[in-house]
Motif scaffolding. Structure first.
Motif, short mmCIF file in Angstrom:
data_model
loop_
_atom_site.label_atom_id
_atom_site.label_comp_id
_atom_site.label_asym_id
_atom_site.label_seq_id
_atom_site.Cartn_x
_atom_site.Cartn_y
_atom_site.Cartn_z
N GLY A 140 0.74 -1.18 -0.07
CA GLY A 140 -0.04 0.11 -0.03
C GLY A 140 0.73 1.21 0.10
O GLY A 140 0.15 2.49 0.11
N ARG A 141 2.24 1.03 -0.08
CA ARG A 141 2.94 2.49 0.26
C ARG A 141 2.74 3.18 -1.25
O ARG A 141 3.19 4.40 -1.12
N LEU A 142 2.35 2.70 -2.34
CA LEU A 142 2.03 3.52 -3.46
C LEU A 142 0.54 4.30 -3.31
O LEU A 142 0.22 4.77 -4.39
N GLY A 143 -0.14 3.77 -2.31
CA GLY A 143 -1.40 4.29 -2.45
C GLY A 143 -2.39 3.25 -3.50
O GLY A 143 -1.84 2.04 -3.60
N GLU A 144 -3.38 3.72 -3.87
CA GLU A 144 -4.05 2.85 -4.52
C GLU A 144 -3.72 2.89 -6.22
O GLU A 144 -3.22 3.93 -6.59
N VAL A 145 -3.34 1.97 -6.96
CA VAL A 145 -2.93 1.78 -8.35
C VAL A 145 -3.81 2.48 -9.24
O VAL A 145 -4.93 2.19 -9.20
N VAL A 146 -3.28 3.61 -10.07
CA VAL A 146 -4.05 4.22 -10.92
C VAL A 146 -3.63 3.64 -12.32
O VAL A 146 -4.71 3.27 -12.99
N SER A 147 -2.50 3.64 -12.70
CA SER A 147 -2.20 3.27 -13.94
C SER A 147 -0.93 2.50 -14.36
O SER A 147 -0.10 2.53 -13.16
N LEU A 148 -0.65 1.71 -15.21
CA LEU A 148 0.55 0.85 -15.53
C LEU A 148 0.92 1.16 -17.23
O LEU A 148 0.14 1.39 -17.91
N ARG A 149 2.12 0.96 -17.28
CA ARG A 149 2.80 1.15 -18.33
C ARG A 149 3.77 0.26 -18.79
O ARG A 149 4.87 0.17 -17.80
N GLY A 150 3.86 -0.72 -19.72
CA GLY A 150 4.66 -1.62 -20.09
C GLY A 150 5.34 -1.89 -21.43
O GLY A 150 4.28 -1.57 -22.27
N GLU A 151 6.52 -2.14 -21.64
CA GLU A 151 7.06 -2.15 -23.03
C GLU A 151 8.16 -3.15 -23.02
O GLU A 151 8.89 -3.36 -22.00
N PHE A 152 8.16 -3.80 -24.33
CA PHE A 152 9.15 -4.75 -24.36
C PHE A 152 9.36 -4.39 -25.89
O PHE A 152 8.68 -5.05 -26.84
N SER A 153 10.41 -3.85 -26.22
CA SER A 153 10.69 -3.51 -27.88
C SER A 153 12.23 -3.91 -27.77
O SER A 153 13.16 -3.71 -27.04
N GLY A 154 12.55 -4.14 -29.12
CA GLY A 154 14.13 -4.46 -29.47
C GLY A 154 14.27 -4.71 -31.13
O GLY A 154 13.17 -5.01 -31.65
N SER A 155 15.35 -4.04 -31.66
CA SER A 155 15.24 -4.18 -33.08
C SER A 155 15.34 -5.85 -33.64
O SER A 155 16.06 -6.74 -33.04
N ASN A 156 14.39 -6.17 -34.62
CA ASN A 156 14.45 -7.36 -35.26
C ASN A 156 13.93 -7.05 -36.60
O ASN A 156 12.81 -7.27 -36.99
N PRO A 157 14.88 -6.58 -37.54
CA PRO A 157 14.63 -6.13 -38.78
C PRO A 157 13.90 -7.36 -39.56
O PRO A 157 14.08 -8.55 -39.50
N PHE A 158 13.03 -6.94 -40.51
CA PHE A 158 12.05 -7.86 -41.19
C PHE A 158 12.82 -8.75 -42.00
O PHE A 158 13.84 -8.60 -42.71
N ASP A 159 12.65 -10.12 -41.68
CA ASP A 159 13.43 -11.25 -42.28
C ASP A 159 11.91 -12.07 -42.54
O ASP A 159 11.51 -12.94 -41.93
#
Length: 326
Positions: A140-159
């Motif tokens: 509870g030390r962040l209070g109530e969770v309001v929003s989340l943001r997650g990303e997983f990105s990385g270069s993988n050129p089209f093949d």
């Protein structure tokens, strides 16, 4: 001794299962199978595996195999996970679990009918970093969770020859990368989301090179997840938790043993920390060994796997992409 058989002479298996097994005394990689006997034999010789098979069903018929690690393309996960369960084996299946929720449902029913375990290999979920975030939010030390943001990105050129770029084989940035941040936000909320919007960019074969999706959870928490394989994209596996009393930013959620940080801000005061742990795959294998021995449900099986695939389906629908194959 837990004896593991690998389906697919896959590039991921050495880091995901072979080396972690070697670091234990209660696990052995006993066999590997490929569709080509020569490939299976060469792989077994390279990695010190006792037996090799040029046919998947031959490995499943091996009475000494306890657990099957399915390292095949996602398009084959359902067929061979079900076959392994019906052969009396427990299964650790690579992510993404299946091609869609319909397949995931069939897999889950097979596990229930056979009484065997079917576990999805979201290795990062078993690292102490992921568990620490659960503790931070629950405290509870962040209070109530309001929003989340997650990303997983990385270069993988089209093949056009790579499974990661062929939609019928399970390619696409959401399936390959975005399934992780989707799993983070679902795990942290303990809820299933409504997908409110999604935008994708596609390669010439129709697989998504990038995906950005907005989600809403029953509790009122909103989330945004994104993934990209576009050439030149910098590696980013970050997660943000925003609460009414504070926030957390995490760098390197997927492979924290390679270096990560947690930045917590409360009342204008920053706190930086890291969490001690081994490689994610070591923690995953330890959880699997203990879970199979105790019968205790694991964090990445059952409803969890079905829920993640259902959310992936909904994101594709929101993005206007017809990908409900099989």
């Amino acid at each position: 001794m837990l004896r593991i058989g690998i389906l697919g002479a896959a590039g991921i298996a050495p880091s995901a299962i072979i080396r972690p097994a070697r670091r234990r005394t209660d696990v052995v990689i006993a066999a590997v199978a490929s569709r080509r006997a020569s490939a299976a034999s060469a792989y077994a010789q390279e990695h010190g595996i006792e037996r090799s098979y040029g046919d998947y069903r031959a490995l499943l018929a091996d009475p000494e195999i306890d657990l099957v690690y399915v390292a095949l393309p996602p398009s084959e996960h359902a067929e061979w996970s079900i076959a392994a369960l019906e052969a009396g084996k427990d299964v650790l299946c690579e992510k993404p679990f299946a091609m869609n929720a319909a397949q995931a449902g069939r897999m889950r029913r097979a596990a229930a009918e056979t009484g065997r375990r079917l576990i999805e290999a979201f290795h990062d979920r078993y690292h102490p970093l992921s568990l620490e975030l659960d503790v931070i939010v629950a405290s509870g030390r962040l209070g109530e969770v309001v929003s989340l943001r997650g990303e997983f990105s990385g270069s993988n050129p089209f093949d056009p020859t790579s499974i990661r770029h062929i939609p019928t084989l399970g390619g696409g940035s959401l399936m390959d990368l975005g399934c992780y941040p989707l799993h983070w936000v679902r795990a942290l909320t303990g809820e299933e989301p409504l997908v409110t919007s999604a935008v994708a960019t596609l390669n010439p074969l129709g697989a998504d090179m990038s995906m950005d999706a907005a989600l809403a959870f029953p509790s009122g928490v909103t989330a945004r997840i994104s993934s990209s394989m576009i050439a030149g994209t910098a590696l980013n596996t970050s997660f943000d938790i925003i609460g009414t009393e504070g926030s957390v930013h995490v760098d390197n959620m997927v492979f924290p043993s390679r270096g990560h940080s947690i930045r917590e801000v409360r009342g204008g005061i920053e706190r930086w920390l890291t969490v001690r742990g081994n490689e994610t795959y070591d923690h995953q294998l330890d959880a699997v060994v203990r879970g199979l021995a105790s019968g205790e449900p694991l964090l990445t099986e059952g409803d969890d796997s079905l829920g993640n695939m259902a959310a992936i389906d909904a994101i594709y629908v929101a993005a206007g992409i017809d990908r409900l194959i099989g």
